[in-house]
Motif scaffolding. Structure first.
Motif, short mmCIF file in Angstrom:
data_model
loop_
_atom_site.label_atom_id
_atom_site.label_comp_id
_atom_site.label_asym_id
_atom_site.label_seq_id
_atom_site.Cartn_x
_atom_site.Cartn_y
_atom_site.Cartn_z
N GLY A 145 24.48 -21.96 -39.09
CA GLY A 145 25.84 -21.68 -38.63
C GLY A 145 25.98 -20.47 -37.73
N LYS A 146 24.87 -19.80 -37.43
CA LYS A 146 24.93 -18.61 -36.57
C LYS A 146 24.11 -18.85 -35.32
CE LYS A 146 25.64 -15.36 -40.38
NZ LYS A 146 25.12 -14.16 -41.07
N MET A 147 24.65 -18.34 -34.20
CA MET A 147 23.98 -18.52 -32.92
C MET A 147 23.93 -17.20 -32.17
SD MET A 147 22.89 -21.63 -32.23
CE MET A 147 22.87 -21.67 -30.44
N PRO A 148 22.83 -16.93 -31.48
CA PRO A 148 22.81 -15.75 -30.61
C PRO A 148 23.79 -15.95 -29.47
CG PRO A 148 20.62 -16.79 -30.76
CD PRO A 148 21.60 -17.71 -31.40
N SER A 149 24.22 -14.87 -28.88
CA SER A 149 25.13 -14.98 -27.74
C SER A 149 24.37 -15.55 -26.54
CB SER A 149 25.67 -13.60 -27.37
OG SER A 149 24.63 -12.77 -26.90
N PRO A 150 25.07 -16.27 -25.65
CA PRO A 150 24.41 -16.82 -24.46
C PRO A 150 23.65 -15.79 -23.64
CG PRO A 150 26.57 -17.81 -24.73
CD PRO A 150 26.47 -16.72 -25.77
N PRO A 151 24.20 -14.57 -23.42
CA PRO A 151 23.41 -13.58 -22.66
C PRO A 151 22.10 -13.20 -23.36
CG PRO A 151 25.72 -12.97 -22.66
CD PRO A 151 25.58 -14.09 -23.65
N ASP A 152 22.13 -13.10 -24.71
CA ASP A 152 20.90 -12.75 -25.43
C ASP A 152 19.86 -13.85 -25.32
OD1 ASP A 152 21.75 -10.28 -26.16
OD2 ASP A 152 22.35 -10.82 -28.19
N ILE A 153 20.33 -15.10 -25.41
CA ILE A 153 19.40 -16.23 -25.28
C ILE A 153 18.81 -16.26 -23.87
CG2 ILE A 153 19.42 -18.75 -24.96
CD1 ILE A 153 18.85 -18.03 -27.76
N GLU A 154 19.64 -16.01 -22.87
CA GLU A 154 19.15 -16.02 -21.49
C GLU A 154 18.15 -14.89 -21.27
OE1 GLU A 154 18.67 -17.03 -17.46
OE2 GLU A 154 19.24 -18.11 -19.27
N GLU A 155 18.42 -13.73 -21.86
CA GLU A 155 17.48 -12.61 -21.75
C GLU A 155 16.15 -12.97 -22.41
OE1 GLU A 155 17.61 -7.82 -22.50
OE2 GLU A 155 18.25 -9.11 -24.13
N ALA A 156 16.22 -13.62 -23.58
CA ALA A 156 14.99 -14.02 -24.27
C ALA A 156 14.21 -15.03 -23.44
CB ALA A 156 15.34 -14.61 -25.64
N ARG A 157 14.93 -15.96 -22.82
CA ARG A 157 14.26 -16.98 -21.98
C ARG A 157 13.53 -16.32 -20.81
NH1 ARG A 157 14.81 -19.60 -17.41
NH2 ARG A 157 16.75 -18.52 -16.87
N LEU A 158 14.20 -15.39 -20.16
CA LEU A 158 13.56 -14.70 -19.03
C LEU A 158 12.34 -13.90 -19.48
CD1 LEU A 158 16.76 -13.46 -17.13
CD2 LEU A 158 15.22 -15.32 -16.46
N ASN A 159 12.46 -13.24 -20.64
CA ASN A 159 11.32 -12.50 -21.17
C ASN A 159 10.16 -13.43 -21.50
OD1 ASN A 159 12.65 -10.05 -20.96
ND2 ASN A 159 13.36 -10.05 -23.08
N TYR A 160 10.51 -14.62 -22.00
CA TYR A 160 9.47 -15.59 -22.35
C TYR A 160 8.75 -16.08 -21.10
CZ TYR A 160 7.19 -19.24 -25.09
OH TYR A 160 6.25 -20.01 -25.73
N GLU A 161 9.50 -16.29 -20.04
CA GLU A 161 8.89 -16.74 -18.79
C GLU A 161 7.97 -15.67 -18.21
OE1 GLU A 161 11.98 -17.90 -16.14
OE2 GLU A 161 12.39 -19.80 -17.16
N ARG A 162 8.35 -14.41 -18.38
CA ARG A 162 7.55 -13.31 -17.82
C ARG A 162 6.30 -13.02 -18.66
NH1 ARG A 162 12.72 -10.39 -17.92
NH2 ARG A 162 13.86 -10.78 -15.99
N LEU A 163 6.33 -13.37 -19.92
CA LEU A 163 5.25 -13.03 -20.85
C LEU A 163 4.00 -13.85 -20.55
CD1 LEU A 163 4.42 -11.43 -23.40
CD2 LEU A 163 5.37 -13.33 -24.76
N SER A 164 2.90 -13.17 -20.33
CA SER A 164 1.66 -13.89 -20.02
C SER A 164 0.98 -14.33 -21.31
CB SER A 164 0.71 -13.01 -19.21
OG SER A 164 0.11 -12.03 -20.02
N THR A 165 0.31 -15.47 -21.25
CA THR A 165 -0.41 -16.00 -22.41
C THR A 165 -1.51 -15.03 -22.84
OG1 THR A 165 0.03 -18.25 -21.68
CG2 THR A 165 -1.75 -17.95 -23.26
N THR A 166 -2.20 -14.44 -21.88
CA THR A 166 -3.29 -13.52 -22.19
C THR A 166 -2.79 -12.32 -22.99
OG1 THR A 166 -4.41 -14.13 -20.13
CG2 THR A 166 -5.11 -12.08 -21.19
N THR A 167 -1.67 -11.74 -22.56
CA THR A 167 -1.10 -10.60 -23.29
C THR A 167 -0.70 -10.99 -24.71
OG1 THR A 167 -0.26 -9.63 -21.24
CG2 THR A 167 0.76 -8.90 -23.29
N ALA A 168 -0.05 -12.13 -24.84
CA ALA A 168 0.39 -12.59 -26.16
C ALA A 168 -0.80 -12.84 -27.08
CB ALA A 168 1.22 -13.87 -26.01
#
Length: 358
Positions: free
Chosen positions: A323-346
Motif C-alpha cells: 500500500g505504499k509507493m515511493p514518490s515519482p521523482p524518487d523513482i525517476e532518480e533511482a531509475r537514472l542512478n540504475y542506468e548510470r551504475l556499471s555492472t563492473t562496479t556493482a
C-alpha cells in the motif's frame, strides 16, 4: 507628474525605439514608481501599468529582470506588469515575483506550478505562506531540492496526503527528514512515522537541532515507538521461503521472473530468499540491506546479477511495504542512478560484501 511628461517619448520608443532605449525607459519608470509608491493612489498605479505593459514585453531580459526585482515586494505594484512577469520562462525575471509578490493570487500560482520547471517551483516554495492545495500541486512535480525548500518553509501548509508523501520521501533523504522533524504542524502520528523510518544519526540530529517545544514532541514520539507492541518490529521466519527457493532452484525455476513475481505480490521473505540465492549474499545481509535507509544496495545487487529495471523497481517498492509507493521523482532518480551504475562496479561491491561475510 514625471511619468506623464514622458508619454510622448515613450510612445515613440514603444513603436520604433532601440532595445537600449526601451531598457532605459522602463528602468526610469520603475524607479519613479518605487519612489512614489508610498503615496500613489489607484489612478497612478493604473497609469504606470498602462505605460509599462506596452514596453516591458519587448524589452531585453535584463531590463525585465530589473523591473521584477523592483516590483516584487510592493503591495501596490502595477498588477498587469507583475502578472506578466510572473509567467516569464526565465527564472531571473519570474523568480522574485513568484517568491515575494503579494499581488500574485493562488490561481496564477497553481497555473505556473502545473506548467513551469523546477526553478519556478522552488521560487513559489519560498513564499511566506502557501496553502495546502498549492503545496499538493508542487509536491506532485517537485524534485528532491524543491521538496527540501518546501519542507523548510514554516509558512507552507500540507494536506494529509501531502505530509504522507513527504514522510515517504524522507525515508531516503536525511536532509528532508531533519526539516520535517522541525515542523511544529506535523501530527504526532506523522512524527512517529517519520522517526520510525529514519536512521539513528538522523533521529539524534533531529532532536539536537529542534526547538524546546518540538524536542519534547520528538522525545514523546520516540518513547511511544520504543514502547509500542513488538508487532511493529516484525520477526520474520525465512525457513519456509528458503525451502521454496531451494525447490525452485532444483527445478530450474529460480529466475528473474520468479523474483519479480514475489516482489510484486509483496512476498517479502520469498523475494529476499530468492535475491540471496541469486546473488550469493547471505540472507540476513540481504534482509538488512533492503530494509536500510537507502535503496542504493538494491540497485547494486540488481545490477550485479543483471536484473532489469522493472525488477529493481519492484524491490524498491517492496521495502516500503504493501500500500505504499515511493514518490515519482524518487523513482525517476533511482531509475537514472540504475542506468548510470556499471555492472563492473556493482559486482565489485558484491564481492566485497561476500568477503566481509566470511
Amino acid at each position: 507628474m514625471a511619468a506623464t511628461s514622458l508619454i510622448p517619448e515613450l510612445d515613440a520608443i514603444a513603436k520604433s525605439g532601440s532595445a537600449e532605449k526601451r531598457a532605459t525607459a522602463i528602468t526610469k519608470l520603475a524607479e519613479l514608481f518605487v519612489q512614489g509608491a508610498p503615496i500613489f493612489g489607484p489612478q497612478h498605479v493604473e497609469l504606470f501599468d498602462g505605460i509599462l505593459i506596452g514596453l516591458v514585453p519587448a524589452a531585453e531580459p535584463a531590463a525585465r529582470a530589473g523591473v521584477a526585482a523592483r516590483f516584487a515586494s510592493l503591495s501596490n505594484a502595477p498588477p498587469g506588469v507583475v502578472n506578466y512577469l510572473a509567467r516569464e520562462d526565465e527564472i531571473r525575471i519570474a523568480g522574485p515575483i513568484l517568491s515575494r509578490s503579494p499581488l500574485i493570487n493562488e490561481d496564477l500560482l497553481m497555473e505556473i506550478a502545473r506548467a513551469k520547471g523546477q526553478a519556478h517551483l522552488a521560487a513559489i516554495s519560498e513564499r511566506d505562506t502557501l496553502a495546502a492545495p498549492l503545496t499538493d500541486v508542487i509536491l506532485r512535480r517537485a524534485d528532491r531540492e524543491v521538496v527540501r525548500v518546501l519542507a523548510k518553509n514554516s509558512g507552507a501548509a500540507f494536506s494529509t496526503a501531502g505530509y504522507s508523501g513527504l514522510i515517504n520521501r524522507a525515508a531516503d533523504d536525511g536532509v528532508l527528514a531533519l526539516s520535517l522533524g522541525q515542523r511544529e504542524d506535523i501530527s504526532p502520528d506523522g512524527l512517529k512515522e517519520l522517526l520510525s523510518r529514519s536512521v539513528d544519526i538522523v533521529r539524534r540530529r533531529m532532536f539536537e537541532t529542534a526547538k524546546p517545544k518540538q524536542r519534547l514532541a520528538i522525545n514523546q514520539a520516540m518513547l511511544e515507538i520504543s514502547s509500542a507492541p513488538r508487532a511493529r518490529m516484525v520477526k520474520r521466519d525465512f525457513a519456509p521461503a528458503q525451502r521454496l527457493i531451494l525447490a525452485l532452484h532444483q527445478s530450474g525455476g529460480l529466475n528473474e521472473a520468479a523474483l519479480l513475481n514475489f516482489a510484486k505480490e509483496h512476498k517479502y521473505e520469498e523475494a529476499v530468499a530468492a535475491l540471496s540465492a541469486m546473488s550469493g549474499v547471505r540472507l540476513a545481509t540481504v534482509d538488512q540491506l533492503i530494509l536500510g535507509d537507502r535503496y542504493d544496495p538494491i540497485l547494486l545487487i540488481a545490477r550485479a546479477i543483471g536484473l532489469e529495471w522493472a525488477t529493481a523497481r519492484a524491490l524498491i517498492v517492496l521495502r516500503l511495504g504493501p500500500g505504499k509507493m515511493p514518490s515519482p521523482p524518487d523513482i525517476e532518480e533511482a531509475r537514472l542512478n540504475y542506468e548510470r551504475l556499471s555492472t563492473t562496479t556493482a559486482q565489485r561491491v558484491l564481492v566485497f560484501w561476500r568477503a566481509r561475510e566470511k
